[in-house]
Design a protein around this motif. Sequence first.
Motif, PDB file in Angstrom:
ATOM      1  N   TYR A   6      -2.326  36.978  91.288  1.00 22.98           N
ATOM      2  CA  TYR A   6      -2.370  35.724  90.535  1.00 22.98           C
ATOM      3  C   TYR A   6      -1.728  35.918  89.159  1.00 22.98           C
ATOM      4  O   TYR A   6      -0.906  35.108  88.722  1.00 22.98           O
ATOM      5  CB  TYR A   6      -3.818  35.220  90.378  1.00 22.98           C
ATOM      6  CG  TYR A   6      -3.883  34.025  89.453  1.00 22.98           C
ATOM      7  CD1 TYR A   6      -3.685  32.741  89.938  1.00 22.98           C
ATOM      8  CD2 TYR A   6      -4.065  34.195  88.072  1.00 22.98           C
ATOM      9  CE1 TYR A   6      -3.674  31.650  89.085  1.00 22.98           C
ATOM     10  CE2 TYR A   6      -4.054  33.112  87.216  1.00 22.98           C
ATOM     11  CZ  TYR A   6      -3.852  31.843  87.720  1.00 22.98           C
ATOM     12  OH  TYR A   6      -3.816  30.773  86.860  1.00 22.98           O
ATOM     13  N   HIS A   7      -2.095  37.012  88.514  1.00 25.28           N
ATOM     14  CA  HIS A   7      -1.585  37.215  87.160  1.00 25.28           C
ATOM     15  C   HIS A   7      -0.122  37.652  87.140  1.00 25.28           C
ATOM     16  O   HIS A   7       0.524  37.602  86.100  1.00 25.28           O
ATOM     17  CB  HIS A   7      -2.513  38.151  86.363  1.00 25.28           C
ATOM     18  CG  HIS A   7      -3.800  37.468  85.982  1.00 25.28           C
ATOM     19  ND1 HIS A   7      -4.918  37.505  86.788  1.00 25.28           N
ATOM     20  CD2 HIS A   7      -4.108  36.662  84.940  1.00 25.28           C
ATOM     21  CE1 HIS A   7      -5.872  36.759  86.228  1.00 25.28           C
ATOM     22  NE2 HIS A   7      -5.405  36.241  85.118  1.00 25.28           N
ATOM     23  N   ALA A   8       0.403  38.058  88.301  1.00 24.08           N
ATOM     24  CA  ALA A   8       1.828  38.366  88.381  1.00 24.08           C
ATOM     25  C   ALA A   8       2.655  37.109  88.653  1.00 24.08           C
ATOM     26  O   ALA A   8       3.758  36.963  88.138  1.00 24.08           O
ATOM     27  CB  ALA A   8       2.067  39.409  89.479  1.00 24.08           C
ATOM     28  N   ALA A   9       2.133  36.197  89.476  1.00 17.14           N
ATOM     29  CA  ALA A   9       2.982  35.102  89.968  1.00 17.14           C
ATOM     30  C   ALA A   9       2.583  33.708  89.493  1.00 17.14           C
ATOM     31  O   ALA A   9       3.405  32.801  89.478  1.00 17.14           O
ATOM     32  CB  ALA A   9       2.992  35.116  91.501  1.00 17.14           C
TER      33      ALA A   9
ATOM     34  N   THR B  17       8.945  31.370 100.876  1.00 15.15           N
ATOM     35  CA  THR B  17       9.804  32.481 101.293  1.00 15.15           C
ATOM     36  C   THR B  17       9.687  33.671 100.343  1.00 15.15           C
ATOM     37  O   THR B  17      10.520  34.566 100.355  1.00 15.15           O
ATOM     38  CB  THR B  17      11.284  32.045 101.355  1.00 15.15           C
ATOM     39  OG1 THR B  17      11.659  31.553 100.069  1.00 15.15           O
ATOM     40  CG2 THR B  17      11.502  30.960 102.403  1.00 15.15           C
ATOM     41  N   ASN B  18       8.663  33.678  99.513  1.00 11.44           N
ATOM     42  CA  ASN B  18       8.479  34.775  98.552  1.00 11.44           C
ATOM     43  C   ASN B  18       7.402  35.741  99.057  1.00 11.44           C
ATOM     44  O   ASN B  18       6.217  35.441  98.987  1.00 11.44           O
ATOM     45  CB  ASN B  18       8.088  34.188  97.192  1.00 11.44           C
ATOM     46  CG  ASN B  18       7.936  35.260  96.127  1.00 11.44           C
ATOM     47  OD1 ASN B  18       7.683  36.430  96.438  1.00 11.44           O
ATOM     48  ND2 ASN B  18       8.076  34.865  94.878  1.00 11.44           N
ATOM     49  N   PRO B  19       7.815  36.902  99.595  1.00 13.23           N
ATOM     50  CA  PRO B  19       6.821  37.818 100.181  1.00 13.23           C
ATOM     51  C   PRO B  19       5.810  38.329  99.159  1.00 13.23           C
ATOM     52  O   PRO B  19       4.667  38.627  99.516  1.00 13.23           O
ATOM     53  CB  PRO B  19       7.656  38.973 100.749  1.00 13.23           C
ATOM     54  CG  PRO B  19       9.010  38.836 100.167  1.00 13.23           C
ATOM     55  CD  PRO B  19       9.184  37.424  99.691  1.00 13.23           C
ATOM     56  N   ASN B  20       6.188  38.408  97.888  1.00  9.52           N
ATOM     57  CA  ASN B  20       5.244  38.894  96.879  1.00  9.52           C
ATOM     58  C   ASN B  20       4.096  37.918  96.640  1.00  9.52           C
ATOM     59  O   ASN B  20       3.083  38.274  96.054  1.00  9.52           O
ATOM     60  CB  ASN B  20       5.956  39.167  95.553  1.00  9.52           C
ATOM     61  CG  ASN B  20       6.878  40.348  95.677  1.00  9.52           C
ATOM     62  OD1 ASN B  20       6.529  41.351  96.294  1.00  9.52           O
ATOM     63  ND2 ASN B  20       8.074  40.223  95.138  1.00  9.52           N
ATOM     64  N   VAL B  21       4.286  36.698  97.084  1.00  9.02           N
ATOM     65  CA  VAL B  21       3.202  35.725  97.045  1.00  9.02           C
ATOM     66  C   VAL B  21       2.604  35.544  98.439  1.00  9.02           C
ATOM     67  O   VAL B  21       1.394  35.692  98.632  1.00  9.02           O
ATOM     68  CB  VAL B  21       3.691  34.365  96.479  1.00  9.02           C
ATOM     69  CG1 VAL B  21       2.619  33.294  96.661  1.00  9.02           C
ATOM     70  CG2 VAL B  21       4.061  34.507  95.012  1.00  9.02           C
ATOM     71  N   MET B  22       3.460  35.256  99.443  1.00  9.32           N
ATOM     72  CA  MET B  22       2.920  34.874 100.754  1.00  9.32           C
ATOM     73  C   MET B  22       2.215  36.036 101.463  1.00  9.32           C
ATOM     74  O   MET B  22       1.278  35.802 102.223  1.00  9.32           O
ATOM     75  CB  MET B  22       4.019  34.278 101.644  1.00  9.32           C
ATOM     76  CG  MET B  22       4.618  32.968 101.122  1.00  9.32           C
ATOM     77  SD  MET B  22       3.430  31.746 100.468  1.00  9.32           S
ATOM     78  CE  MET B  22       2.633  31.178 101.969  1.00  9.32           C
ATOM     79  N   CYS B  23       2.636  37.278 101.219  1.00 13.45           N
ATOM     80  CA  CYS B  23       1.944  38.410 101.852  1.00 13.45           C
ATOM     81  C   CYS B  23       0.550  38.616 101.252  1.00 13.45           C
ATOM     82  O   CYS B  23      -0.259  39.362 101.809  1.00 13.45           O
ATOM     83  CB  CYS B  23       2.762  39.688 101.732  1.00 13.45           C
ATOM     84  SG  CYS B  23       4.252  39.688 102.755  1.00 13.45           S
ATOM     85  N   TYR B  24       0.288  37.992 100.121  1.00 12.40           N
ATOM     86  CA  TYR B  24      -0.990  38.172  99.421  1.00 12.40           C
ATOM     87  C   TYR B  24      -1.705  36.837  99.216  1.00 12.40           C
ATOM     88  O   TYR B  24      -2.542  36.717  98.328  1.00 12.40           O
ATOM     89  CB  TYR B  24      -0.743  38.848  98.068  1.00 12.40           C
ATOM     90  CG  TYR B  24      -0.012  40.155  98.213  1.00 12.40           C
ATOM     91  CD1 TYR B  24      -0.702  41.319  98.551  1.00 12.40           C
ATOM     92  CD2 TYR B  24       1.375  40.222  98.067  1.00 12.40           C
ATOM     93  CE1 TYR B  24      -0.026  42.519  98.721  1.00 12.40           C
ATOM     94  CE2 TYR B  24       2.055  41.417  98.241  1.00 12.40           C
ATOM     95  CZ  TYR B  24       1.349  42.559  98.562  1.00 12.40           C
ATOM     96  OH  TYR B  24       2.015  43.744  98.735  1.00 12.40           O
TER      97      TYR B  24
END
Length: 173
Positions: free
Chosen positions: A68-71, A125-132
């Motif tokens: 959350y704090h990254a994206a 399409t953003n794996p850094n969000v959707m994978c988490y």
Amino acid sequence: MLARSMVALVFALVCGFLASAAVAQDTPGDPAIAEDRDGKYFDADGTPTFKFENGEVDWYTFSGYRRYHAACHVCHGPDGLGSSYAPALAHSLERLDYAHFLAVVAGGRENVSSSQKNVMPSFGTNPNVMCYIDDIYVYLRARAQGDLPRGRPPKKEKKPESFMKAENDCLGT
Ligand code: HEC
């Protein structure tokens, strides 16, 4: 690089949940844990939920705090508290269920009714969000429904094996 399996997974998730959301309630139910699948917790509806006991959170909630704090926090503020640009997700999740949460994050949303144009970008399409995405969901759910205090959770359960496997599969590493 975006793993193709991840796109398919996200698509299936969003479609499946949107279909069920049409008949189901659209507020999150009781966050109490009904099932523990190797350190990933689910409520009675089968929706991911958090564990927060004696000041310790489950791994997914901790991971969600970091993601959350990254994206998201640039717009939605630290600890899900909101900003002048975007709503406080720690409050949104008192009324927004999992299906709608997924749909907004994957598809984005634009507020065209106000004089100011505020845009929620699409992260589908953003794996850094959707994978988490479950991690972020349970973190915000803990803030909205579980009295999780502000800030970095000081104690967490250890990282489950299945988390590492799912992460590698999703990122295609
Ligand atoms: C560039 C700024 C920006 C970023 C980054 C951003 N959002 Fe948003 N988000 C918004 C805006 C603006 C809205 C309100 C849109 C509207 O009014 O329709 C919003 C709305 C939402 C909503 C609906 C809230 C409600 O009360 O209905 C959710 C859920 C959401 N965002 C989740 C996220 C998550 C999760 C992340 C991080 C992965 C994120 N957002 C990152 C700007 C952003």
